[in-house]
Scaffold this active site. Structure first.
Site, PDB file in Angstrom:
ATOM      1  N   SER A 198       4.117   8.304   1.644  1.00  0.00           N
ATOM      2  CA  SER A 198       4.626   6.974   1.308  1.00  0.00           C
ATOM      3  C   SER A 198       5.863   6.986   0.423  1.00  0.00           C
ATOM      4  O   SER A 198       6.595   6.013   0.403  1.00  0.00           O
ATOM      5  CB  SER A 198       3.523   6.152   0.667  1.00  0.00           C
ATOM      6  OG  SER A 198       3.118   6.745  -0.533  1.00  0.00           O
ATOM      7  N   HIS A 226      -0.176   4.441   6.662  1.00  0.00           N
ATOM      8  CA  HIS A 226       1.193   3.917   6.782  1.00  0.00           C
ATOM      9  C   HIS A 226       1.713   4.012   8.217  1.00  0.00           C
ATOM     10  O   HIS A 226       2.925   4.092   8.419  1.00  0.00           O
ATOM     11  CB  HIS A 226       2.148   4.669   5.847  1.00  0.00           C
ATOM     12  CG  HIS A 226       2.071   4.204   4.432  1.00  0.00           C
ATOM     13  ND1 HIS A 226       2.645   3.025   3.999  1.00  0.00           N
ATOM     14  CD2 HIS A 226       1.465   4.746   3.350  1.00  0.00           C
ATOM     15  CE1 HIS A 226       2.416   2.867   2.711  1.00  0.00           C
ATOM     16  NE2 HIS A 226       1.696   3.895   2.292  1.00  0.00           N
ATOM     17  N   LYS A 257      -2.803  -2.702   5.198  1.00  0.00           N
ATOM     18  CA  LYS A 257      -1.348  -2.599   5.283  1.00  0.00           C
ATOM     19  C   LYS A 257      -0.873  -3.353   6.542  1.00  0.00           C
ATOM     20  O   LYS A 257      -0.874  -4.576   6.537  1.00  0.00           O
ATOM     21  CB  LYS A 257      -0.913  -1.134   5.250  1.00  0.00           C
ATOM     22  CG  LYS A 257      -1.143  -0.533   3.852  1.00  0.00           C
ATOM     23  CD  LYS A 257      -0.644   0.870   3.677  1.00  0.00           C
ATOM     24  CE  LYS A 257      -0.709   1.282   2.213  1.00  0.00           C
ATOM     25  NZ  LYS A 257      -1.755   2.279   1.912  1.00  0.00           N
TER      26      LYS A 257
HETATM   27  C1  LIG Z   1      -2.752   2.739   0.939  1.00  0.00           C
HETATM   28  C2  LIG Z   1      -3.332   4.045   1.270  1.00  0.00           C
HETATM   29  C3  LIG Z   1      -4.710   4.276   1.131  1.00  0.00           C
HETATM   30  C4  LIG Z   1      -5.639   3.275   0.535  1.00  0.00           C
HETATM   31  O1  LIG Z   1      -5.932   2.236   1.418  1.00  0.00           O
HETATM   32  P1  LIG Z   1      -6.831   1.027   0.902  1.00  0.00           P
HETATM   33  O2  LIG Z   1      -7.470   0.501   2.140  1.00  0.00           O
HETATM   34  O3  LIG Z   1      -5.910   0.067   0.242  1.00  0.00           O
HETATM   35  O4  LIG Z   1      -7.823   1.574  -0.047  1.00  0.00           O
HETATM   36  C5  LIG Z   1      -5.206   5.502   1.545  1.00  0.00           C
HETATM   37  N1  LIG Z   1      -4.384   6.460   2.034  1.00  0.00           N
HETATM   38  C6  LIG Z   1      -3.065   6.272   2.150  1.00  0.00           C
HETATM   39  C7  LIG Z   1      -2.201   7.360   2.696  1.00  0.00           C
HETATM   40  C8  LIG Z   1      -2.491   5.066   1.759  1.00  0.00           C
HETATM   41  O5  LIG Z   1      -1.180   4.892   1.852  1.00  0.00           O
END
Ligand SMILES: *Cc1c(COP(=O)(O)O)cnc(C)c1O
Length: 414
Positions: A198, A226, A257
């Protein structure tokens, strides 16, 4: 008894402020979208994970309403007691179809999915091999497992161990780790990686990773948080992008997301692994089921994305255009194809402060972006991380690019 701790925390918090590490939260007074209200002012949002603009999509809102009407607000139960509705099973089926997997199990978040996935599968006689820049939730999930661990240098596929220029420490490539795990006689070996990282928006080389996994008889686990919904030509993820869909054993991803942005996550993959999780995964067995509104709206999100690639195509076009025009304007853009677009400040003097000042000036111009400085990113890698969305219309991109150029000239960096 609290007194001693109160003093301790007050002093630690003050120190965070002094080191500029304190996390201040800006408050949004509207729904999430391309345009949001911050401090009573309308601004364009360029830092959400709302990649496909589904966070406030009318059809998802309608589906959430209908699910509340038909299936209630909450279930007050874990799945295996009385927390499974038909819509939870439907969602699991839809996710499996979308990702091209055999089965799927839902969690309250992807953080929970990553916390759940390793511990029941990998015991002391097993090995987990992990990219050095993996997400915090993968790191925590691995910590809960008793398995032996190997960490490979970010993105390094080679059979080497050498000094890492950046840290001065010895670092191994993935193939070296696999070799060592094999030589140690490990029973099961798994390679675990984010498929998109990210901070830089760079992509794990899943083709090479799958080849190495085959060579050393290892499993592959990827976190597609992502990428689910828009990477790959029909938005299935980075595994589609590399055409390795049936070579991945375990996928974790989030619904928080691109897929609506509310909450929820899952583990998806081989049938027996998912079945084992239903029986053994602690965040599944001991935490409440996801709310009907989230299940219903996520089903709608997946239906929308399965019936048309319009949103992911628009996101791809927006991303290409933004990256191209910003590069042409003279900004230092980390190359790539992902909507995460890091605008780098490392080559200018006093880059940390510059990135922060730049982001503040952008907000005055009506563009909401965030600066990332050490220790969130390595020293000298200070940046503004822009995230492009399918919710951005041409005029939003025009305005953002024009504002970047205006502030860039004002601060003498282009
Ligand atoms: C955002 C993210 C998470 C966490 O996801 P949530 O559903 O908000 O807990 C896990 N792994 C990665 C790579 C992320 O970018």
């Amino acid at each position: 008894m609290y007194g001693k701790m109160k003093d301790f925390l007050a002093s630690e918090l003050k120190s965070l402020e002094e080191q500029k590490l304190y996390k201040h939260e800006r408050i949004i007074e509207s729904a999430q979208g391309a345009e949001i209200i911050v401090k009573g002012k309308k601004v364009l949002n360029f830092c959400a994970n709302n990649y496909l603009g589904l966070s406030s999509h009318p059809e998802l809102i309608k589906a959430a309403h209908e699910s509340i009407e038909d299936r209630g607000y909450g279930l007050s139960s874990v799945r295996f007691i009385c927390g499974t509705q038909d819509i939870h099973k439907t969602l699991e089926q839809k996710v499996s179809e979308f990702l091209g997997t055999e089965d799927t199990i839902l969690f309250s978040s992807c953080f929970d999915a990553n916390g759940a996935v390793f511990e029941p599968l990998f015991l002391a006689e097993d090995a987990i091999i992990t990219d050095a820049l993996n997400h915090a939730s993968i790191i925590d999930g691995i910590r809960l497992a008793k398995a032996q661990r190997w960490i490979y240098k970010h993105g390094d596929m080679r059979d080497v161990e050498e000094e890492d220029q950046a840290t001065g420490k010895m670092a191994k490539g993935l193939e070296r780790c696999l070799k060592e795990a094999k030589e140690a006689g490990c029973r099961f070996i798994v390679i675990a990686t984010d498929s998109v990282f990210s901070m830089d928006g760079d992509i794990a080389k899943l083709d090479e990773i799958c080849d190495l996994a085959e060579k050393y008889e290892a499993l592959v686990m990827i976190d597609e948080s992502h990428s689910s919904g828009f990477m790959g030509k029909t938005g299935r993820g980075v595994h589609e992008h590399f055409n390795v869909m049936n070579r991945i054993d375990i996928i974790t991803t989030t619904f928080g997301k691109a897929l609506g942005g509310a909450s929820g996550g899952c583990i998806s993959g081989r049938k027996e692994i998912v079945e084992w999780m239903r029986n053994k995964a602690r965040p599944y067995l001991f935490s409440n089921t996801i709310a009907p509104a989230v299940a219903g709206a996520t089903i709608k999100a997946i239906d929308l994305l399965s019936s048309s690639t319009y949103l992911r195509d628009k996101l791809e076009e927006n991303t290409k255009r933004f990256r191209k025009e910003m590069t042409e304007a003279g900004f230092d853009i980390m190359p790539g194809i992902h909507p995460i677009t890091p605008i780098m400040f490392g080559k200018y003097p006093n880059c940390s402060q510059l990135a922060v000042d730049f982001a503040n000036r952008m907000l005055e111009e009506g563009i909401y972006v965030t600066a990332f400085s050490f220790p969130v990113v390595p020293r000298g890698k200070d940046r503004i991380r822009v995230q492009i969305s399918a919710a951005h219309e041409t005029e939003h991109l025009d305005k953002a690019i024009a504002s970047f150029i205006k502030v860039g000239k004002e601060l003498n960096i282009i």
